[in-house]
Design an enzyme around this catalytic site. Structure first.
Site, PDB file in Angstrom:
ATOM      1  N   SER A 124       0.666  -1.317  -0.235  1.00  0.00           N
ATOM      2  CA  SER A 124      -0.036   0.051  -0.101  1.00  0.00           C
ATOM      3  C   SER A 124       0.839   1.209   0.168  1.00  0.00           C
ATOM      4  CB  SER A 124      -0.876   0.124   1.230  1.00  0.00           C
ATOM      5  OG  SER A 124      -1.305   1.100   1.697  1.00  0.00           O
ATOM      6  N   TYR A 148      -1.608  -1.262  10.766  1.00  0.00           N
ATOM      7  CA  TYR A 148      -2.045  -1.944   9.481  1.00  0.00           C
ATOM      8  C   TYR A 148      -0.654  -1.688   8.669  1.00  0.00           C
ATOM      9  CZ  TYR A 148      -3.576  -1.743   4.675  1.00  0.00           C
ATOM     10  OH  TYR A 148      -3.845  -1.934   3.351  1.00  0.00           O
ATOM     11  N   LYS A 152       2.278  -3.844   6.413  1.00  0.00           N
ATOM     12  CA  LYS A 152       2.715  -4.080   4.911  1.00  0.00           C
ATOM     13  C   LYS A 152       4.257  -3.983   4.953  1.00  0.00           C
ATOM     14  CE  LYS A 152      -1.207  -4.449   3.396  1.00  0.00           C
ATOM     15  NZ  LYS A 152      -1.458  -5.880   2.692  1.00  0.00           N
TER      16      LYS A 152
HETATM   17  P1  NAD Z   1     -11.046  -7.045   1.327  1.00  0.00           P
HETATM   18  O1  NAD Z   1     -10.873  -7.134   2.555  1.00  0.00           O
HETATM   19  O2  NAD Z   1     -12.164  -6.873   0.259  1.00  0.00           O
HETATM   20  O3  NAD Z   1     -10.324  -8.496   0.793  1.00  0.00           O
HETATM   21  C1  NAD Z   1      -9.286  -9.302   1.432  1.00  0.00           C
HETATM   22  C2  NAD Z   1      -9.834 -10.620   1.509  1.00  0.00           C
HETATM   23  O4  NAD Z   1      -9.064 -11.506   2.255  1.00  0.00           O
HETATM   24  C3  NAD Z   1     -11.225 -10.959   2.043  1.00  0.00           C
HETATM   25  O5  NAD Z   1     -11.912 -11.751   1.038  1.00  0.00           O
HETATM   26  C4  NAD Z   1     -10.976 -11.859   3.242  1.00  0.00           C
HETATM   27  O6  NAD Z   1     -12.169 -12.503   3.418  1.00  0.00           O
HETATM   28  C5  NAD Z   1      -9.796 -12.391   3.041  1.00  0.00           C
HETATM   29  N1  NAD Z   1      -8.973 -12.777   4.193  1.00  0.00           N
HETATM   30  C6  NAD Z   1      -8.467 -11.940   5.019  1.00  0.00           C
HETATM   31  N2  NAD Z   1      -7.575 -12.616   5.967  1.00  0.00           N
HETATM   32  C7  NAD Z   1      -7.574 -13.883   5.760  1.00  0.00           C
HETATM   33  C8  NAD Z   1      -7.060 -14.844   5.994  1.00  0.00           C
HETATM   34  N3  NAD Z   1      -5.978 -15.151   7.080  1.00  0.00           N
HETATM   35  N4  NAD Z   1      -7.155 -16.380   5.264  1.00  0.00           N
HETATM   36  C9  NAD Z   1      -7.951 -16.019   4.012  1.00  0.00           C
HETATM   37  N5  NAD Z   1      -8.544 -15.183   3.824  1.00  0.00           N
HETATM   38  C10 NAD Z   1      -8.253 -13.959   4.504  1.00  0.00           C
HETATM   39  O7  NAD Z   1      -9.781  -6.262   0.990  1.00  0.00           O
HETATM   40  P2  NAD Z   1      -9.203  -5.545  -0.331  1.00  0.00           P
HETATM   41  O8  NAD Z   1      -9.811  -4.099  -0.509  1.00  0.00           O
HETATM   42  O9  NAD Z   1      -9.330  -6.281  -1.698  1.00  0.00           O
HETATM   43  O10 NAD Z   1      -7.689  -5.428  -0.305  1.00  0.00           O
HETATM   44  C11 NAD Z   1      -6.814  -6.773  -0.435  1.00  0.00           C
HETATM   45  C12 NAD Z   1      -5.445  -6.516  -0.341  1.00  0.00           C
HETATM   46  O11 NAD Z   1      -4.963  -5.302  -0.951  1.00  0.00           O
HETATM   47  C13 NAD Z   1      -5.376  -6.367   1.322  1.00  0.00           C
HETATM   48  O12 NAD Z   1      -4.180  -6.895   1.664  1.00  0.00           O
HETATM   49  C14 NAD Z   1      -5.099  -4.929   1.572  1.00  0.00           C
HETATM   50  O13 NAD Z   1      -4.284  -4.496   2.708  1.00  0.00           O
HETATM   51  C15 NAD Z   1      -4.312  -4.589   0.246  1.00  0.00           C
HETATM   52  N6  NAD Z   1      -4.697  -2.973  -0.111  1.00  0.00           N
HETATM   53  C16 NAD Z   1      -6.154  -2.580  -0.115  1.00  0.00           C
HETATM   54  C17 NAD Z   1      -6.257  -1.198  -0.451  1.00  0.00           C
HETATM   55  C18 NAD Z   1      -7.608  -0.809  -0.489  1.00  0.00           C
HETATM   56  O14 NAD Z   1      -8.009   0.491  -0.410  1.00  0.00           O
HETATM   57  N7  NAD Z   1      -8.801  -1.443  -0.806  1.00  0.00           N
HETATM   58  C19 NAD Z   1      -5.114  -0.212  -0.697  1.00  0.00           C
HETATM   59  C20 NAD Z   1      -3.896  -0.856  -0.521  1.00  0.00           C
HETATM   60  C21 NAD Z   1      -3.676  -2.105  -0.168  1.00  0.00           C
HETATM   61  C1  UD1 Z   2      -6.673   5.157   3.765  1.00  0.00           C
HETATM   62  C2  UD1 Z   2      -5.669   4.450   4.621  1.00  0.00           C
HETATM   63  C3  UD1 Z   2      -4.515   4.060   3.947  1.00  0.00           C
HETATM   64  C4  UD1 Z   2      -5.135   3.114   2.803  1.00  0.00           C
HETATM   65  C5  UD1 Z   2      -5.878   3.846   1.854  1.00  0.00           C
HETATM   66  C6  UD1 Z   2      -6.240   3.052   0.689  1.00  0.00           C
HETATM   67  C7  UD1 Z   2      -5.969   6.107   6.730  1.00  0.00           C
HETATM   68  C8  UD1 Z   2      -5.377   6.710   7.807  1.00  0.00           C
HETATM   69  N1  UD1 Z   2      -5.501   5.516   5.695  1.00  0.00           N
HETATM   70  O1  UD1 Z   2      -6.106   6.196   3.043  1.00  0.00           O
HETATM   71  O2  UD1 Z   2      -3.884   3.335   4.820  1.00  0.00           O
HETATM   72  O3  UD1 Z   2      -4.200   2.505   2.188  1.00  0.00           O
HETATM   73  O4  UD1 Z   2      -7.036   4.151   2.799  1.00  0.00           O
HETATM   74  O5  UD1 Z   2      -7.335   2.057   1.206  1.00  0.00           O
HETATM   75  O6  UD1 Z   2      -7.225   5.419   6.930  1.00  0.00           O
HETATM   76  N2  UD1 Z   2     -12.298  11.427   3.595  1.00  0.00           N
HETATM   77  C9  UD1 Z   2     -13.251  12.529   3.733  1.00  0.00           C
HETATM   78  N3  UD1 Z   2     -14.596  11.927   4.471  1.00  0.00           N
HETATM   79  C10 UD1 Z   2     -14.636  10.655   4.687  1.00  0.00           C
HETATM   80  C11 UD1 Z   2     -13.546   9.762   4.202  1.00  0.00           C
HETATM   81  C12 UD1 Z   2     -12.552  10.242   3.804  1.00  0.00           C
HETATM   82  O7  UD1 Z   2     -13.088  13.817   3.552  1.00  0.00           O
HETATM   83  O8  UD1 Z   2     -15.533  10.284   5.271  1.00  0.00           O
HETATM   84  C13 UD1 Z   2     -11.010  12.050   2.915  1.00  0.00           C
HETATM   85  C14 UD1 Z   2      -9.773  11.802   3.657  1.00  0.00           C
HETATM   86  O9  UD1 Z   2      -9.443  12.812   4.493  1.00  0.00           O
HETATM   87  C15 UD1 Z   2      -8.868  12.017   2.340  1.00  0.00           C
HETATM   88  C16 UD1 Z   2      -9.602  11.290   1.145  1.00  0.00           C
HETATM   89  O10 UD1 Z   2     -10.730  11.400   1.765  1.00  0.00           O
HETATM   90  O11 UD1 Z   2      -8.257  13.115   2.196  1.00  0.00           O
HETATM   91  C17 UD1 Z   2      -9.316   9.654   1.152  1.00  0.00           C
HETATM   92  O12 UD1 Z   2      -9.577   9.059   2.212  1.00  0.00           O
HETATM   93  P1  UD1 Z   2      -9.713   7.316   2.349  1.00  0.00           P
HETATM   94  O13 UD1 Z   2     -10.317   6.954   1.111  1.00  0.00           O
HETATM   95  O14 UD1 Z   2      -9.894   7.099   3.787  1.00  0.00           O
HETATM   96  O15 UD1 Z   2      -8.050   6.873   1.941  1.00  0.00           O
HETATM   97  P2  UD1 Z   2      -6.594   7.377   2.354  1.00  0.00           P
HETATM   98  O16 UD1 Z   2      -6.788   8.335   3.542  1.00  0.00           O
HETATM   99  O17 UD1 Z   2      -5.844   7.854   1.427  1.00  0.00           O
END
Ligand code: NAD
Ligand code: UD1
Length: 329
Positions: A124, A148, A152
């Site tokens: 991330s 979290y 990572k």
């Molecule tokens: P998500 O929660 O939708 O998907 C994660 C999946 O992993 C889920 O289906 C959950 O059931 C499964 N899971 C969790 N722990 C498990 C375990 N121990 N064994 C088996 N299954 C397990 O999340 P996502 O948004 O799809 O994110 C996927 C990955 O990307 C995560 O590692 C997350 O940290 C990373 N990531 C997400 C974002 C974001 O904004 N969504 C941003 C940066 C990184």
């Molecule tokens: C969050 C996570 C980050 C993760 C990323 C993608 C935190 C502190 N960080 O970041 O670890 O990798 O999501 O999943 O949570 N905002 C509003 N109102 C809201 C929600 C958000 O104004 O109700 C604003 C936030 O201040 C920010 C932007 O929207 O400026 C995006 O927020 P968000 O979607 O939560 O993502 P990140 O803060 O970038």
């Protein structure tokens, strides 16, 4: 290729599974459904015409994971499984460290034992902390401000150390910026359990009239004072994993930012969402959210040069597809 996708039932995983199948790969999913639903399999089948093999297991349980490696000659693993809510990680640190770290170690142990040599990891942009300048390149200093983010960073380190000791291994660390949007079919998208924390799921709730959106902070040093982020369409992100597979047979550690390279403010997202979907997003300005940074966007040149990745979908498409899926829910 035969690819194990951990967390493949989740938001990013499921979109990547669809893209992998569409490109002719055989996909095996391992997921414990802690943040997803079994019905994802039906949707994947409806979209692709193929139903991936699914194991409902905890990836941190090595014995359960081993069953998959015994049954299949896996070419590469894409490791999405993990807990991902920043706020929750602050109140439940042990669950986060245990789940995220132990699942990675169990997966590495199985891969080593069964000769699977390519690992793609969902990292991330949070690993960059509060960057001193923008855009962010992969060689920026790394830091974590919450459990979290610490998982990572730690997993990146574990994978790098593992590769150093196992020189024939290929590790690709993908640092996602802010994934939003949904599959254009409207059949699948982000369906978080519980109350969402991220901006777009909350914009959707506001557009549905379920709550008023709080815009966190209007005095950041950004053009309109609200936070700026690099939003990327989840289908572009899925394509990034297809690109990353190009490294599967190249030993080494590869690190890429996956974003668009463009920053959008909270107000720009609200405006784009309202215009493209012809809906109203009621909002109020609120205090800054603790731990938030002003602005964050990627330099994605390295991913383009090395794995041919370039996001192609714009902010309107992201907002349209997000709403197209959400309004059916
Ligand atoms: P998500 O929660 O939708 O998907 C994660 C999946 O992993 C889920 O289906 C959950 O059931 C499964 N899971 C969790 N722990 C498990 C375990 N121990 N064994 C088996 N299954 C397990 O999340 P996502 O948004 O799809 O994110 C996927 C990955 O990307 C995560 O590692 C997350 O940290 C990373 N990531 C997400 C974002 C974001 O904004 N969504 C941003 C940066 C990184
Ligand atoms: C969050 C996570 C980050 C993760 C990323 C993608 C935190 C502190 N960080 O970041 O670890 O990798 O999501 O999943 O949570 N905002 C509003 N109102 C809201 C929600 C958000 O104004 O109700 C604003 C936030 O201040 C920010 C932007 O929207 O400026 C995006 O927020 P968000 O979607 O939560 O993502 P990140 O803060 O970038």
């Amino acid at each position: 290729m035969k690819i194990l996708v951990t967390g493949g039932m989740g938001y990013i995983g499921s979109h990547t599974v669809i893209e992998l199948i569409n490109r002719g790969n055989e996909v095996i999913i391992a997921d414990n459904l802690s943040n997803s639903k079994k019905s994802v399999l039906d949707i994947v089948e409806a979209i692709t015409g193929k139903r991936p093999e699914f194991y409902e297991i905890d990836v941190a349980d090595k014995a359960e994971l081993e069953v998959i490696f015994k049954a299949h000659a896996i070419d590469a693993a894409i490791h999405f499984a993990g807990l991902k809510a920043v706020g929750e990680s602050v109140s439940m640190p042990l669950e986060y460290y245990k789940n995220n770290i132990m699942s990675t170690i169990a997966l590495l142990e199985c891969m080593k034992a069964y000769g699977c040599k390519a690992f793609i990891f969902s990292s991330s942009a949070t690993v960059y902390g509060d960057p001193a300048v923008l855009p962010i390149t992969e060689d920026f200093p790394l830091s974590a401000t919450n459990p979290y983010g610490a998982t990572k960073l730690m997993i990146e380190r574990i994978l790098t150390d593992f590769q150093y000791a196992n020189k024939d291994f290929s590790v690709t660390l993908l640092r996602y910026f802010n994934p939003i949007g949904a599959h254009p079919s409207g059949l699948i998208g982000e369906d978080p359990n519980g109350i969402p924390n991220n901006l777009v799921p909350l914009v959707i709730k506001a557009a549905k009239g379920e709550r008023v959106l709080s815009v966190y902070g209007r005095d950041y040093s950004t053009p309109d004072g609200t936070g700026v982020r690099d939003y990327i369409h989840v289908c572009d992100l899925a394509d990034g994993h297809i690109g990353a597979l190009k490294n599967a047979d190249k030993p080494g550690v590869y690190i890429y930012n996956l974003g668009t390279g463009n920053g959008f403010s909270v107000l720009e997202i609200i405006n784009a969402f309202e215009q493209v979907n012809k809906v109203k997003v009621p909002y109020v300005f609120a205090e800054r959210r603790p731990g938030d940074i002003a602005a964050c966007y990627a330099d994605c040149g390295k991913a383009e040069r090395e794995i041919g990745f370039r996001a192609s979908r714009g902010i309107e498409e992201m907002c349209r597809d997000a709403w197209n899926f959400a309004k059916s829910m």
